[in-house]
Design a protein around this motif. Structure first.
Motif, PDB file in Angstrom:
ATOM      1  N   SER A 272       0.832  -1.203   0.000  1.00 44.37           N
ATOM      2  CA  SER A 272       0.000   0.000   0.000  1.00 44.37           C
ATOM      3  C   SER A 272       0.866   1.251   0.000  1.00 44.37           C
ATOM      4  N   ILE A 273       0.514   2.211  -0.837  1.00 44.27           N
ATOM      5  CA  ILE A 273       1.274   3.460  -0.856  1.00 44.27           C
ATOM      6  C   ILE A 273       0.968   4.298   0.394  1.00 44.27           C
ATOM      7  N   VAL A 274      -0.066   3.903   1.133  1.00 47.43           N
ATOM      8  CA  VAL A 274      -0.442   4.645   2.330  1.00 47.43           C
ATOM      9  C   VAL A 274       0.222   4.073   3.570  1.00 47.43           C
ATOM     10  N   THR A 275       0.395   2.754   3.626  1.00 45.16           N
ATOM     11  CA  THR A 275       0.917   2.126   4.836  1.00 45.16           C
ATOM     12  C   THR A 275       2.347   1.607   4.710  1.00 45.16           C
ATOM     13  N   SER A 276       2.810   1.389   3.487  1.00 47.73           N
ATOM     14  CA  SER A 276       4.175   0.884   3.324  1.00 47.73           C
ATOM     15  C   SER A 276       5.184   1.972   3.648  1.00 47.73           C
ATOM     16  N   TYR A 277       6.371   1.586   4.038  1.00 50.90           N
ATOM     17  CA  TYR A 277       7.371   2.559   4.473  1.00 50.90           C
ATOM     18  C   TYR A 277       8.303   2.979   3.347  1.00 50.90           C
TER      19      TYR A 277
ATOM     20  N   TYR B  78       9.593   5.058  -0.110  1.00 48.97           N
ATOM     21  CA  TYR B  78       9.427   6.248  -0.914  1.00 48.97           C
ATOM     22  C   TYR B  78       9.003   5.762  -2.304  1.00 48.97           C
ATOM     23  N   TRP B  79       8.021   6.425  -2.869  1.00 47.36           N
ATOM     24  CA  TRP B  79       7.495   6.053  -4.183  1.00 47.36           C
ATOM     25  C   TRP B  79       7.969   7.115  -5.174  1.00 47.36           C
ATOM     26  N   SER B  80       8.890   6.722  -6.014  1.00 47.27           N
ATOM     27  CA  SER B  80       9.606   7.679  -6.861  1.00 47.27           C
ATOM     28  C   SER B  80       9.288   7.521  -8.340  1.00 47.27           C
ATOM     29  N   TRP B  81       9.538   8.625  -9.048  1.00 50.87           N
ATOM     30  CA  TRP B  81       9.614   8.604 -10.511  1.00 50.87           C
ATOM     31  C   TRP B  81      11.054   8.881 -10.910  1.00 50.87           C
ATOM     32  N   ILE B  82      11.579   8.052 -11.796  1.00 51.91           N
ATOM     33  CA  ILE B  82      12.944   8.156 -12.285  1.00 51.91           C
ATOM     34  C   ILE B  82      12.901   7.969 -13.796  1.00 51.91           C
ATOM     35  N   ARG B  83      13.755   8.675 -14.506  1.00 51.03           N
ATOM     36  CA  ARG B  83      13.794   8.490 -15.950  1.00 51.03           C
ATOM     37  C   ARG B  83      15.232   8.279 -16.410  1.00 51.03           C
ATOM     38  N   GLN B  84      15.345   7.712 -17.598  1.00 49.91           N
ATOM     39  CA  GLN B  84      16.646   7.524 -18.217  1.00 49.91           C
ATOM     40  C   GLN B  84      16.527   7.866 -19.695  1.00 49.91           C
ATOM     41  N   ALA B  85      17.156   8.953 -20.084  1.00 49.38           N
ATOM     42  CA  ALA B  85      17.175   9.373 -21.480  1.00 49.38           C
ATOM     43  C   ALA B  85      18.216   8.561 -22.237  1.00 49.38           C
ATOM     44  N   PRO B  86      18.090   8.497 -23.554  1.00 51.47           N
ATOM     45  CA  PRO B  86      19.053   7.709 -24.345  1.00 51.47           C
ATOM     46  C   PRO B  86      20.482   8.143 -24.090  1.00 51.47           C
TER      47      PRO B  86
ATOM     48  N   GLY C  47      11.289  12.840  -8.618  1.00 49.88           N
ATOM     49  CA  GLY C  47      10.579  13.191  -7.397  1.00 49.88           C
ATOM     50  C   GLY C  47       9.974  11.968  -6.759  1.00 49.88           C
ATOM     51  N   ALA C  48       9.363  12.188  -5.588  1.00 53.24           N
ATOM     52  CA  ALA C  48       8.819  11.058  -4.847  1.00 53.24           C
ATOM     53  C   ALA C  48       7.720  11.514  -3.904  1.00 53.24           C
ATOM     54  N   THR C  49       6.937  10.544  -3.473  1.00 50.58           N
ATOM     55  CA  THR C  49       5.972  10.745  -2.401  1.00 50.58           C
ATOM     56  C   THR C  49       6.154   9.610  -1.401  1.00 50.58           C
ATOM     57  N   ASN C  50       5.469   9.713  -0.264  1.00 51.38           N
ATOM     58  CA  ASN C  50       5.587   8.641   0.717  1.00 51.38           C
ATOM     59  C   ASN C  50       4.230   8.363   1.346  1.00 51.38           C
ATOM     60  N   SER C  51       4.226   7.584   2.407  1.00 49.39           N
ATOM     61  CA  SER C  51       2.959   7.110   2.963  1.00 49.39           C
ATOM     62  C   SER C  51       2.098   8.230   3.536  1.00 49.39           C
ATOM     63  N   ASP C  52       2.711   9.308   4.005  1.00 45.48           N
ATOM     64  CA  ASP C  52       1.889  10.384   4.574  1.00 45.48           C
ATOM     65  C   ASP C  52       1.570  11.470   3.566  1.00 45.48           C
ATOM     66  N   GLY C  53       1.939  11.252   2.310  1.00 51.67           N
ATOM     67  CA  GLY C  53       1.598  12.200   1.252  1.00 51.67           C
ATOM     68  C   GLY C  53       2.603  13.311   1.045  1.00 51.67           C
TER      69      GLY C  53
ATOM     70  N   GLU D 126      13.564   2.309  -0.117  1.00 55.09           N
ATOM     71  CA  GLU D 126      13.774   2.931   1.186  1.00 55.09           C
ATOM     72  C   GLU D 126      14.647   4.180   1.054  1.00 55.09           C
ATOM     73  N   ARG D 127      15.210   4.387  -0.102  1.00 52.66           N
ATOM     74  CA  ARG D 127      16.000   5.583  -0.386  1.00 52.66           C
ATOM     75  C   ARG D 127      15.093   6.639  -1.006  1.00 52.66           C
ATOM     76  N   LEU D 128      15.249   7.861  -0.591  1.00 52.54           N
ATOM     77  CA  LEU D 128      14.460   8.931  -1.173  1.00 52.54           C
ATOM     78  C   LEU D 128      14.843   9.148  -2.630  1.00 52.54           C
ATOM     79  N   GLN D 129      16.137   9.069  -2.937  1.00 55.40           N
ATOM     80  CA  GLN D 129      16.606   9.342  -4.291  1.00 55.40           C
ATOM     81  C   GLN D 129      17.476   8.188  -4.775  1.00 55.40           C
ATOM     82  N   PRO D 130      16.883   7.101  -5.195  1.00 56.98           N
ATOM     83  CA  PRO D 130      17.703   5.997  -5.699  1.00 56.98           C
ATOM     84  C   PRO D 130      18.540   6.446  -6.891  1.00 56.98           C
ATOM     85  N   ASP D 131      19.822   6.144  -6.846  1.00 55.07           N
ATOM     86  CA  ASP D 131      20.693   6.553  -7.947  1.00 55.07           C
ATOM     87  C   ASP D 131      21.162   5.369  -8.770  1.00 55.07           C
TER      88      ASP D 131
END
Length: 124
Positions: free
Chosen positions: A28-33, A35-43, A51-57, A101-106
């Motif tokens: 669950s995006i509400v109860t899991s611990y 970070y829910w991120s968007w990441i992109r990779q250009a050619p 960016g990211a969101t977490n369980s508390d919004g 669990e990382r805010l900014q996975p690299d």
């Protein structure tokens, strides 16, 4: 096990808004611990954290696209979404949604969960 699936258009015209949705299952995006991120990779380029969101919004944005990026959640559908405005061909990339669990996975760490990615091309 958490599974993520990106959805959205594969072709967007310049100056339009790109909208992508990530549907989450197995957690669950509400109860899991995570970070829910968007990441992109250009050619030919590395991973770029958008960016990211977490369980508390709470929401965080990457510095390079902050002015054009919005992230929001639909908790009733267990989804989180990305909007990128005023796109240009430089926004052409594979876009991923990620649970970490990382805010900014690299990198694609073994313990993180990644969607398969969706190719988005910006072209007229």
């Amino acid at each position: 096990q958490v599974q993520l699936q990106e959805s959205g258009p594969d072709l967007v015209k310049p100056s339009q808004t790109l909208s992508l949705t990530c549907t989450v299952s197995g957690g669950s995006i509400v109860t899991s611990y995570y970070y829910w991120s968007w990441i992109r990779q250009a050619p030919g380029k590395g991973l770029e954290w958008l960016g990211a969101t977490n369980s508390d919004g709470s929401i965080w944005y990457g510095p390079s696209l902050r002015s054009r990026t919005s992230i929001y959640r639909d908790t009733s559908k267990n989804q989180f979404s990305l909007q990128l405005t005023s796109v240009t061909p430089e926004d052409t990339a594979v876009y991923y949604c990620v649970a970490s669990e990382r805010l900014q996975p690299d990198a694609k760490y073994e313990e993180d969960y990644w969607g398969p990615g969706t190719q988005v091309t910006v072209s007229s």
